[in-house]
Design a protein around this motif. Structure first.
Motif, PDB file in Angstrom:
ATOM      1  N   MET A   1       0.835  -1.177   0.000  1.00 35.69           N
ATOM      2  CA  MET A   1       0.000   0.000   0.000  1.00 35.69           C
ATOM      3  C   MET A   1       0.878   1.238   0.000  1.00 35.69           C
ATOM      4  SD  MET A   1      -2.792  -1.187   2.787  1.00 35.69           S
ATOM      5  CE  MET A   1      -1.535  -1.594   3.961  1.00 35.69           C
ATOM      6  N   CYS A   2       1.276   1.646  -1.181  1.00 37.86           N
ATOM      7  CA  CYS A   2       2.100   2.837  -1.311  1.00 37.86           C
ATOM      8  C   CYS A   2       1.201   4.068  -1.314  1.00 37.86           C
ATOM      9  CB  CYS A   2       2.934   2.756  -2.573  1.00 37.86           C
ATOM     10  SG  CYS A   2       4.138   1.406  -2.500  1.00 37.86           S
ATOM     11  N   PHE A   3       1.724   5.177  -0.897  1.00 37.00           N
ATOM     12  CA  PHE A   3       0.920   6.379  -0.700  1.00 37.00           C
ATOM     13  C   PHE A   3       1.113   7.385  -1.830  1.00 37.00           C
ATOM     14  CE2 PHE A   3       1.358   4.446   3.411  1.00 37.00           C
ATOM     15  CZ  PHE A   3       0.083   4.564   3.929  1.00 37.00           C
ATOM     16  N   TYR A   4      -0.004   7.953  -2.281  1.00 37.25           N
ATOM     17  CA  TYR A   4      -0.036   8.919  -3.374  1.00 37.25           C
ATOM     18  C   TYR A   4      -0.884  10.122  -2.978  1.00 37.25           C
ATOM     19  CZ  TYR A   4       1.723   5.270  -6.486  1.00 37.25           C
ATOM     20  OH  TYR A   4       2.492   4.312  -7.071  1.00 37.25           O
ATOM     21  N   ASP A   5      -0.630  11.250  -3.643  1.00 39.94           N
ATOM     22  CA  ASP A   5      -1.518  12.399  -3.500  1.00 39.94           C
ATOM     23  C   ASP A   5      -2.807  12.107  -4.256  1.00 39.94           C
ATOM     24  OD1 ASP A   5       0.195  13.954  -2.005  1.00 39.94           O
ATOM     25  OD2 ASP A   5       1.044  14.982  -3.748  1.00 39.94           O
ATOM     26  N   GLN A   6      -3.860  12.736  -3.829  1.00 45.19           N
ATOM     27  CA  GLN A   6      -5.140  12.633  -4.524  1.00 45.19           C
ATOM     28  C   GLN A   6      -5.592  14.049  -4.839  1.00 45.19           C
ATOM     29  OE1 GLN A   6      -8.542  11.603  -2.142  1.00 45.19           O
ATOM     30  NE2 GLN A   6      -9.480  10.488  -3.826  1.00 45.19           N
ATOM     31  N   TYR A   7      -5.902  14.307  -6.108  1.00 40.78           N
ATOM     32  CA  TYR A   7      -6.397  15.619  -6.510  1.00 40.78           C
ATOM     33  C   TYR A   7      -7.908  15.537  -6.646  1.00 40.78           C
ATOM     34  CZ  TYR A   7      -1.574  16.769  -7.565  1.00 40.78           C
ATOM     35  OH  TYR A   7      -0.228  17.005  -7.471  1.00 40.78           O
ATOM     36  N   GLN A   8      -8.612  16.457  -5.987  1.00 38.00           N
ATOM     37  CA  GLN A   8     -10.062  16.475  -6.035  1.00 38.00           C
ATOM     38  C   GLN A   8     -10.513  17.752  -6.741  1.00 38.00           C
ATOM     39  OE1 GLN A   8     -12.100  16.355  -2.247  1.00 38.00           O
ATOM     40  NE2 GLN A   8     -13.588  14.967  -3.137  1.00 38.00           N
ATOM     41  N   PHE A   9     -11.290  17.572  -7.810  1.00 40.08           N
ATOM     42  CA  PHE A   9     -11.766  18.696  -8.608  1.00 40.08           C
ATOM     43  C   PHE A   9     -12.965  19.357  -7.938  1.00 40.08           C
ATOM     44  CE2 PHE A   9      -9.727  15.858 -11.678  1.00 40.08           C
ATOM     45  CZ  PHE A   9      -8.865  16.736 -12.288  1.00 40.08           C
ATOM     46  N   GLN A  10     -13.370  20.496  -8.481  1.00 38.39           N
ATOM     47  CA  GLN A  10     -14.518  21.235  -7.964  1.00 38.39           C
ATOM     48  C   GLN A  10     -15.803  20.406  -8.094  1.00 38.39           C
ATOM     49  OE1 GLN A  10     -15.371  24.739 -10.197  1.00 38.39           O
ATOM     50  NE2 GLN A  10     -16.794  25.550  -8.706  1.00 38.39           N
ATOM     51  N   CYS A  11     -15.871  19.573  -9.116  1.00 37.72           N
ATOM     52  CA  CYS A  11     -17.070  18.752  -9.361  1.00 37.72           C
ATOM     53  C   CYS A  11     -17.088  17.491  -8.499  1.00 37.72           C
ATOM     54  CB  CYS A  11     -17.158  18.395 -10.838  1.00 37.72           C
ATOM     55  SG  CYS A  11     -15.777  17.392 -11.428  1.00 37.72           S
ATOM     56  N   ARG A  12     -16.141  17.360  -7.586  1.00 37.08           N
ATOM     57  CA  ARG A  12     -15.998  16.255  -6.635  1.00 37.08           C
ATOM     58  C   ARG A  12     -15.436  14.991  -7.276  1.00 37.08           C
ATOM     59  NH1 ARG A  12     -15.466  18.495  -2.217  1.00 37.08           N
ATOM     60  NH2 ARG A  12     -16.146  16.737  -1.006  1.00 37.08           N
ATOM     61  N   ASP A  13     -15.020  15.032  -8.532  1.00 34.87           N
ATOM     62  CA  ASP A  13     -14.300  13.932  -9.150  1.00 34.87           C
ATOM     63  C   ASP A  13     -12.858  13.994  -8.654  1.00 34.87           C
ATOM     64  OD1 ASP A  13     -13.785  11.759 -10.715  1.00 34.87           O
ATOM     65  OD2 ASP A  13     -13.653  12.869 -12.599  1.00 34.87           O
ATOM     66  N   TRP A  14     -12.090  12.937  -8.835  1.00 36.18           N
ATOM     67  CA  TRP A  14     -10.727  12.943  -8.335  1.00 36.18           C
ATOM     68  C   TRP A  14      -9.818  12.179  -9.284  1.00 36.18           C
ATOM     69  CZ3 TRP A  14      -8.504   8.244  -7.312  1.00 36.18           C
ATOM     70  CH2 TRP A  14      -9.374   7.168  -7.204  1.00 36.18           C
ATOM     71  N   LYS A  15      -8.514  12.360  -9.102  1.00 38.86           N
ATOM     72  CA  LYS A  15      -7.515  11.593  -9.844  1.00 38.86           C
ATOM     73  C   LYS A  15      -6.303  11.397  -8.939  1.00 38.86           C
ATOM     74  CE  LYS A  15      -5.014  15.382 -12.072  1.00 38.86           C
ATOM     75  NZ  LYS A  15      -4.521  15.916 -13.320  1.00 38.86           N
ATOM     76  N   TRP A  16      -5.512  10.382  -9.272  1.00 39.68           N
ATOM     77  CA  TRP A  16      -4.302  10.130  -8.507  1.00 39.68           C
ATOM     78  C   TRP A  16      -3.252  11.164  -8.851  1.00 39.68           C
ATOM     79  CZ3 TRP A  16      -4.808   7.361  -4.478  1.00 39.68           C
ATOM     80  CH2 TRP A  16      -5.645   6.257  -4.447  1.00 39.68           C
TER      81      TRP A  16
END
Length: 90
Positions: A1-16
């Protein structure tokens, strides 16, 4: 379980996002175990690409509808434009 940042958009969608920290399972330098965990969530002020494309398409359809209504007042003059707008609306 490696750790990554998570980006969350204004529309509540996200990406790694970027890789942040190795887990205890993976000991090799430069390698990850394959399981992703969230290190931190960073908010982005923009909407995701899919939402932006949906908004652009809805604006384009609204413009075609407005144009068609405006051209319907003089149908003999704007017949070809009206047909093209109807095709775009469908």
């Amino acid at each position: 379980m490696c750790f990554y940042d998570q980006y969350q958009f204004q529309c509540r969608d996200w990406k790694w996002g970027n890789f942040r920290q190795h887990c205890q399972k993976e000991y090799r330098t430069g390698e990850t175990c394959g399981m992703k965990m969230v290190y931190q969530t960073l908010g982005l002020p923009d909407k995701c690409k899919l939402c932006m494309r949906i908004e652009a398409k809805s604006r384009r359809l609204a413009k075609h509808k407005e144009d068609y209504q405006r051209w319907a007042q003089e149908p003999s003059r704007y017949r070809a434009s009206m047909e093209k707008a109807l095709e775009e609306i469908k």
